[in-house]
Design an enzyme around this catalytic site. Structure first.
Site, PDB file in Angstrom:
ATOM      1  CE  LYS A 230      -4.987 -12.801  -1.558  1.00 42.11           C
ATOM      2  NZ  LYS A 230      -4.522 -11.586  -2.236  1.00 42.11           N
TER       3      LYS A 230
ATOM      4  NE  ARG B  66     -11.140  -6.020  -8.718  1.00 48.79           N
ATOM      5  CZ  ARG B  66      -9.970  -5.536  -9.118  1.00 48.79           C
ATOM      6  NH1 ARG B  66      -9.796  -5.159 -10.381  1.00 48.79           N
ATOM      7  NH2 ARG B  66      -8.982  -5.396  -8.258  1.00 48.79           N
TER       8      ARG B  66
END
Ligand code: BES
Ligand code: MN
Ligand code: ZN
Length: 497
Positions: A275, A349
């Protein structure tokens, strides 16, 4: 848990306290108890109200310092608006609004919780107390140089009510839910150098004091179970991954449990798909789902909910070291399905896929609800007022929606459909972990759906509601503890008795 504010209950009439609080509805109507208390002040209130244009609107307040005739340092008249229409959520907000008015120096507060014409129920009193408690929360354990006036007020509050015994009983049931919210907030606010997966698991272990059975699965056990998707996320971190299973069996023996599953990424750097630096510190809160599950289990156990419930959280740190997982890697999940990693930042996920499958397999639950700070896209879609709700079951979705409106922890249903599912088919494996720029929250949910089989399931994307929280009547902290009240209500209204 930080030492909570002290709330006690007493009958009406009340003697004036260091700070005295009465309620006023629209038109400045006072209850008999409040009127009797203020009797020695003559027309002071009427004159002050006129000069301040105080009309008793909900959440507004008129404050008089050292009012003549009354032995109190400060008189607060708290407006409640239309008294006859007050719902539990309004009482919660009123409690919060009052707490927001109290100066840091407040030591003792006497509140006359009575209204003209309408009865203030014990449940309303408890909700008011909960609002006080939640608004009074501050995460200041690392502030070593705070001046007294900057410190959060932790006053002794006495609520004077018609039936103090019933009010106390109602609060006993509600207090644990407040503690659950506080536990969730504390976990989310805690930085990742302190709150590692092992430390998180240790804190979850404290639930055993309430009779919750807590099991901690370590990496060896997770490997044996075949949780290759979850372990792949954690493999670039010095910190070992954990899965924690928390069981509360307050219901009938043999009845299938309700299952709550939380994303617990204690820090999300993005991994190799790293990020950007700006705002990355917020990713200490990427375990907001897991924190909610721990807070919820605390709430259910502390009020001895008549229900069987299991909470399972996947705890990992997503870091980019020499052993980190790469884009292009293919991992095998516990379900046997293979996953091509396209972006290592789509890690939540992967964690949830394995935990959902495990819960379905082991517990055969009545339903599964997972909570996750899963996608930035959900904030683009819904902002911070609603969590995204995805479900394969309309009844469960409807119940969640209703509980959301009642608690103020609102959810908004989003679609699932086979057309979106195609976007995560992979050239090399059974699926890939991202579905492109469009519908990012939906493709994430479609991914999860591949791990729930036929179990009624709902997924709550709480990226917008759990962290970086906007100021509200009942919260000023960065972490909101979102979901504890929602799910406690869902259980209480639909699954007990
Ligand atoms: N933890 C983030 C989502 C997030 C973002 C939560 C901001 C709270 C605030 C999640 O793991 C993530 O990085 N999602 C990616 C998915 C993308 C790579 C497909 C995102 O939302 O950008
Ligand atoms: Mn991520
Ligand atoms: Zn994440």
């Amino acid at each position: 848990m930080p030492d909570p504010m002290k709330i006690s209950f007493a009958k009406i009439p009340a003697a004036p306290g260091a700070i005295t609080v009465v309620l006023a509805g629209e038109g400045l109507a006072l209850s008999a108890g409040a009127a009797a208390l203020l009797e020695p002040t003559g027309d002071l209130l009427a004159r002050a109200a006129a000069s301040e244009r105080f009309e008793g609107k909900a959440g507004s307040a008129l404050e008089l310092v050292a009012p003549a005739g009354l032995e109190t340092g400060r008189l607060v008249v708290l407006g409640v608006g239309k008294a006859a229409e007050l719902k539990p959520l309004d009482w919660l907000k009123l409690g919060g609004a009052l707490m927001g008015r109290l100066p840091a120096a407040a030591k003792e507060v006497a509140v006359v919780l009575e209204l003209p014409e309408v009865e203030v129920s014990p449940e309303a009193v408890a909700e008011f107390a909960l609002g006080l408690r939640l608004r009074g929360y501050a995460f200041d354990r690392y502030k070593t140089r705070q001046k007294p006036e900057e410190q959060a007020a932790r006053p002794k509050v006495t609520l004077h009510v018609v039936d103090d015994v019933a009010a106390k009983r109602a609060w006993k049931k509600r207090e644990g839910v407040g503690d659950g919210v506080v536990i969730a907030r504390d976990l989310v606010n805690e930085p990742a150098n302190v709150l590692t997966p092992t430390e998180f698991a240790r804190r979850a272990g404290e639930l055993s004091k309430l009779g919750v059975a807590v099991e901690v699965l370590d990496e060896k056990q997770l490997k044996k179970l075949g949780m290759g998707a979850l372990l792949g996320v954690g493999q670039g971190s010095e910190q070992e991954s954990r899965v924690v299973v928390m069981r509360w069996d307050g219901g009938k023996e043999g009845v299938a449990p309700l299952a709550f599953i939380g994303k617990g990424v204690v820090f999300d750097t993005g991994g190799i798909s790293i990020k950007q630096a700006a705002g990355m510190e917020d990713m200490k809160g990427d375990m907001g789902g897991a924190a909610c599950v721990v807070g919820l289990m605390h709430a259910l156990a502390s009020r001895k909910a008549k229900v069987n419930a299991v909470g399972v959280i996947g705890l990992v740190e997503n870091m980019p070291d020499g052993n980190a997982q790469r884009p292009g890697d293919i991992v095998t999940s516990m379900s046997g399905q293979t996953i091509e990693i396209i972006n290592t930042d789509a890690e939540g996920r992967l964690v949830l896929g394995d935990v959902l499958w495990y819960v379905k397999d082991r517990f055969k639950p009545q339903f599964m609800i997972d909570l996750a700070t899963l996608t930035g896209a959900i904030m683009v879609a819904l902002g911070q007022e609603h969590a995204g709700l995805f479900a394969n079951d309309d009844a469960l979705a409807a119940r969640l929606t209703e509980a959301g409106l009642a608690t103020g922890e609102k959810v908004w249903r989003m679609p699932l459909a086979p057309e979106y599912d195609k976007l995560i088919d992979s050239r090399f494996a059974d699926m890939k972990n991202t579905g492109g720029r469009f519908g990012g929250s939906i493709t994430a949910a479609q991914f999860l759906k591949r791990f729930v089989g036929d179990v009624p399931w709902a997924h709550l994307d709480i990226a917008g509601t759990a962290i970086s929280s906007p100021a509200s009547d009942i919260n000023r902290s960065w972490a909101s503890g979102w979901g504890v009240r929602l799910l406690d209500r869902l259980v209480a209204e639909n699954y007990e008795g």
